[in-house]
Write a protein that holds these residues in place. Structure first.
Motif, PDB file in Angstrom:
ATOM      1  N   ASP A 156      76.027  15.151 -37.782  1.00 47.69           N
ATOM      2  CA  ASP A 156      75.100  16.191 -38.245  1.00 47.69           C
ATOM      3  C   ASP A 156      73.636  15.780 -38.068  1.00 47.69           C
ATOM      4  O   ASP A 156      72.772  16.626 -37.878  1.00 47.69           O
ATOM      5  CB  ASP A 156      75.360  16.536 -39.728  1.00 47.69           C
ATOM      6  N   THR A 208      75.564  28.714 -45.219  1.00 53.00           N
ATOM      7  CA  THR A 208      75.630  28.803 -43.753  1.00 53.00           C
ATOM      8  C   THR A 208      76.728  27.913 -43.171  1.00 53.00           C
ATOM      9  O   THR A 208      77.230  28.185 -42.088  1.00 53.00           O
ATOM     10  CB  THR A 208      74.281  28.458 -43.080  1.00 53.00           C
ATOM     11  N   GLY A 209      77.122  26.869 -43.913  1.00 54.17           N
ATOM     12  CA  GLY A 209      78.233  26.028 -43.446  1.00 54.17           C
ATOM     13  C   GLY A 209      79.492  26.877 -43.272  1.00 54.17           C
ATOM     14  O   GLY A 209      80.280  26.659 -42.337  1.00 54.17           O
ATOM     15  N   ARG A 248      80.658  12.269 -40.220  1.00 52.00           N
ATOM     16  CA  ARG A 248      80.067  13.604 -40.263  1.00 52.00           C
ATOM     17  C   ARG A 248      78.549  13.515 -40.410  1.00 52.00           C
ATOM     18  O   ARG A 248      77.813  14.235 -39.744  1.00 52.00           O
ATOM     19  CB  ARG A 248      80.681  14.409 -41.417  1.00 52.00           C
ATOM     20  N   ARG A 256      74.702  27.642 -32.069  1.00 48.22           N
ATOM     21  CA  ARG A 256      73.544  27.708 -32.962  1.00 48.22           C
ATOM     22  C   ARG A 256      72.688  28.930 -32.646  1.00 48.22           C
ATOM     23  O   ARG A 256      72.222  29.609 -33.547  1.00 48.22           O
ATOM     24  CB  ARG A 256      72.717  26.417 -32.884  1.00 48.22           C
ATOM     25  N   ARG A 263      72.719  15.044 -33.624  1.00 50.07           N
ATOM     26  CA  ARG A 263      72.881  15.990 -32.509  1.00 50.07           C
ATOM     27  C   ARG A 263      71.503  16.359 -31.961  1.00 50.07           C
ATOM     28  O   ARG A 263      70.495  16.239 -32.660  1.00 50.07           O
ATOM     29  CB  ARG A 263      73.664  17.216 -32.962  1.00 50.07           C
ATOM     30  N   GLY A 298      72.302  24.656 -45.939  1.00 49.34           N
ATOM     31  CA  GLY A 298      72.838  24.247 -44.636  1.00 49.34           C
ATOM     32  C   GLY A 298      72.285  22.892 -44.240  1.00 49.34           C
ATOM     33  O   GLY A 298      72.136  21.996 -45.071  1.00 49.34           O
ATOM     34  N   ARG A 299      71.987  22.748 -42.943  1.00 51.78           N
ATOM     35  CA  ARG A 299      71.465  21.483 -42.440  1.00 51.78           C
ATOM     36  C   ARG A 299      70.079  21.657 -41.818  1.00 51.78           C
ATOM     37  O   ARG A 299      69.311  20.701 -41.719  1.00 51.78           O
ATOM     38  CB  ARG A 299      72.390  20.899 -41.358  1.00 51.78           C
ATOM     39  N   ASP A 300      69.796  22.881 -41.344  1.00 58.30           N
ATOM     40  CA  ASP A 300      68.558  23.128 -40.590  1.00 58.30           C
ATOM     41  C   ASP A 300      67.847  24.369 -41.101  1.00 58.30           C
ATOM     42  O   ASP A 300      67.138  25.031 -40.362  1.00 58.30           O
ATOM     43  CB  ASP A 300      68.906  23.337 -39.108  1.00 58.30           C
ATOM     44  N   ILE A 301      68.045  24.701 -42.371  1.00 58.80           N
ATOM     45  CA  ILE A 301      67.467  25.957 -42.872  1.00 58.80           C
ATOM     46  C   ILE A 301      65.942  25.825 -43.006  1.00 58.80           C
ATOM     47  O   ILE A 301      65.197  26.664 -42.490  1.00 58.80           O
ATOM     48  CB  ILE A 301      68.111  26.375 -44.225  1.00 58.80           C
ATOM     49  N   TYR A 340      79.527  28.415 -39.844  1.00 59.92           N
ATOM     50  CA  TYR A 340      79.956  27.454 -38.809  1.00 59.92           C
ATOM     51  C   TYR A 340      81.459  27.182 -38.919  1.00 59.92           C
ATOM     52  O   TYR A 340      82.153  27.013 -37.924  1.00 59.92           O
ATOM     53  CB  TYR A 340      79.159  26.146 -38.923  1.00 59.92           C
ATOM     54  N   ARG A 341      81.955  27.138 -40.145  1.00 57.26           N
ATOM     55  CA  ARG A 341      83.389  26.920 -40.342  1.00 57.26           C
ATOM     56  C   ARG A 341      84.210  28.065 -39.746  1.00 57.26           C
ATOM     57  O   ARG A 341      85.311  27.849 -39.236  1.00 57.26           O
ATOM     58  CB  ARG A 341      83.706  26.798 -41.846  1.00 57.26           C
ATOM     59  N   ALA A 377      79.166  22.932 -34.297  1.00 55.03           N
ATOM     60  CA  ALA A 377      77.753  23.048 -34.671  1.00 55.03           C
ATOM     61  C   ALA A 377      76.842  22.274 -33.715  1.00 55.03           C
ATOM     62  O   ALA A 377      75.629  22.455 -33.718  1.00 55.03           O
ATOM     63  CB  ALA A 377      77.548  22.547 -36.099  1.00 55.03           C
ATOM     64  N   ALA A 381      84.081  22.423 -37.624  1.00 53.06           N
ATOM     65  CA  ALA A 381      82.770  23.049 -37.859  1.00 53.06           C
ATOM     66  C   ALA A 381      81.652  22.105 -37.434  1.00 53.06           C
ATOM     67  O   ALA A 381      80.703  22.511 -36.755  1.00 53.06           O
ATOM     68  CB  ALA A 381      82.626  23.408 -39.329  1.00 53.06           C
ATOM     69  N   SER A 382      81.798  20.834 -37.800  1.00 52.79           N
ATOM     70  CA  SER A 382      80.763  19.868 -37.474  1.00 52.79           C
ATOM     71  C   SER A 382      80.639  19.716 -35.947  1.00 52.79           C
ATOM     72  O   SER A 382      79.544  19.528 -35.423  1.00 52.79           O
ATOM     73  CB  SER A 382      81.124  18.548 -38.160  1.00 52.79           C
TER      74      SER A 382
HETATM   75  O1   DC Z   1      78.222  22.617 -45.378  1.00 56.07           O
HETATM   76  P1   DC Z   1      79.587  22.517 -44.698  1.00 56.07           P
HETATM   77  O2   DC Z   1      80.244  21.196 -44.881  1.00 56.07           O
HETATM   78  O3   DC Z   1      80.470  23.665 -45.058  1.00 56.07           O
HETATM   79  O4   DC Z   1      79.233  22.666 -43.127  1.00 56.07           O
HETATM   80  C1   DC Z   1      80.190  22.504 -42.135  1.00 56.07           C
HETATM   81  C2   DC Z   1      79.532  21.946 -40.873  1.00 56.07           C
HETATM   82  O5   DC Z   1      78.679  22.930 -40.304  1.00 56.07           O
HETATM   83  C3   DC Z   1      78.684  20.705 -41.075  1.00 56.07           C
HETATM   84  O6   DC Z   1      79.348  19.526 -40.700  1.00 56.07           O
HETATM   85  C4   DC Z   1      77.505  20.904 -40.167  1.00 56.07           C
HETATM   86  C5   DC Z   1      77.509  22.337 -39.779  1.00 56.07           C
HETATM   87  N1   DC Z   1      76.329  23.082 -40.238  1.00 56.07           N
HETATM   88  C6   DC Z   1      75.228  23.067 -39.440  1.00 56.07           C
HETATM   89  O7   DC Z   1      75.224  22.405 -38.412  1.00 56.07           O
HETATM   90  N2   DC Z   1      74.136  23.800 -39.783  1.00 56.07           N
HETATM   91  C7   DC Z   1      74.110  24.498 -40.929  1.00 56.07           C
HETATM   92  N3   DC Z   1      73.029  25.207 -41.246  1.00 56.07           N
HETATM   93  C8   DC Z   1      75.247  24.489 -41.785  1.00 56.07           C
HETATM   94  C9   DC Z   1      76.347  23.750 -41.411  1.00 56.07           C
END
Ligand code: DC
Length: 225
Positions: free
Chosen positions: A184, A34-35, A180, A109, A187, A129-132, A38-39, A103, A99-100
């Motif tokens: 992340d 999922t990153g 970062r 989102r 937020r 990802g970060r919030d899956i 966002y990228r 996001a 991306a960060s």
């Molecule tokens: O995993 P990555 O480094 O490719 O992700 C890039 C940015 O996207 C990361 O800094 C935070 C954001 N991100 C997010 O907020 N939620 C996700 N599910 C995946 C990534």
């Protein structure tokens, strides 16, 4: 169809993509990074020379963006931005920062939520990802929080930069990682955190093979495969 959904969250540089990709291959699941989505949004904002920290400006660009996940013949995830394959370009270092920042924008989102959920509807997936586990797939069958110490993650990232021929000093990489991580996990919407029902996998002391074995063990224990 009842699918099996494996949610993997954690900070950047913990090895999520590498491990999730190879585990998915072994299990015959789809891997969803999922990153990368966002990228793709970050890349569009970068190309438009908009400031990624300006939520209103970023939100105003969303109607112009058609981001799409596709899979090639080898099952690799490709990202398309308005029909163009941007899978390589989204990996340039500037885009990590964009991306960060995008996001953090609630409209971004929301815009990506349904897309991520729909990918897990028809296929067994490992999604990282970060919030899956906390937001996107809160009822995932397996949740894993994958992490490593910040020093170890910075060391790994430094090796990546070296391999790509763009070396950077350790202190600089460590500082980037700190910034970062902070963004992340601080937020307002869907910050990075370990879901209560997620298993913790800390790879600080593990090499890639050991980490993958530990990840597969956790998944198999939970889904009985
Ligand atoms: O995993 P990555 O480094 O490719 O992700 C890039 C940015 O996207 C990361 O800094 C935070 C954001 N991100 C997010 O907020 N939620 C996700 N599910 C995946 C990534």
């Amino acid at each position: 169809m009842n699918t099996i959904r494996v949610a993997i969250d954690g900070p950047s540089g913990a090895g999520k993509s590498t491990l999730a990709r190879s585990a998915a291959k072994k299990l015959g699941f789809w891997y969803v990074d999922t990153g990368a989505i966002y990228r793709t949004i970050g890349l569009y904002v970068y190309r438009k020379r908009a400031f990624p920290g300006d939520g209103a400006a970023v939100a105003a660009l969303l109607p112009e963006i058609h981001a799409e996940v596709r899979y090639d013949a080898e099952g690799r995830q490709k990202m398309y931005l308005n029909g163009e394959d941007v899978s390589e370009e989204i990996r340039i270092p500037e885009i990590s920062d964009y991306a960060s920042r995008v996001a953090e924008v609630p409209a971004v989102r929301d815009y990506l939520m349904e897309m991520q959920r729909s990918l897990a509807r028809d296929h067994n997936v490992i999604m990282d990802g970060r919030d899956i586990g906390t937001v996107v797939l809160p009822d995932a069958e397996v949740k894993i929080y994958l992490t490593a110490s910040i020093e170890e993650r910075a060391k790994r990232r430094m090796l990546d930069y070296e391999r790509k021929g763009t070396p950077k000093p350790y202190e600089e990489v460590l500082q980037e990682a700190r910034e970062r991580d902070y963004r992340d996990s601080h937020r307002e919407i869907a910050p990075l955190r370990q879901a209560e029902d997620a298993a913790l996998l800390d790879t600080t002391e593990l090499d890639e093979q050991e980490s993958e074995a530990a990840l597969l063990r956790l998944i198999r224990e939970r889904v009985g495969q």
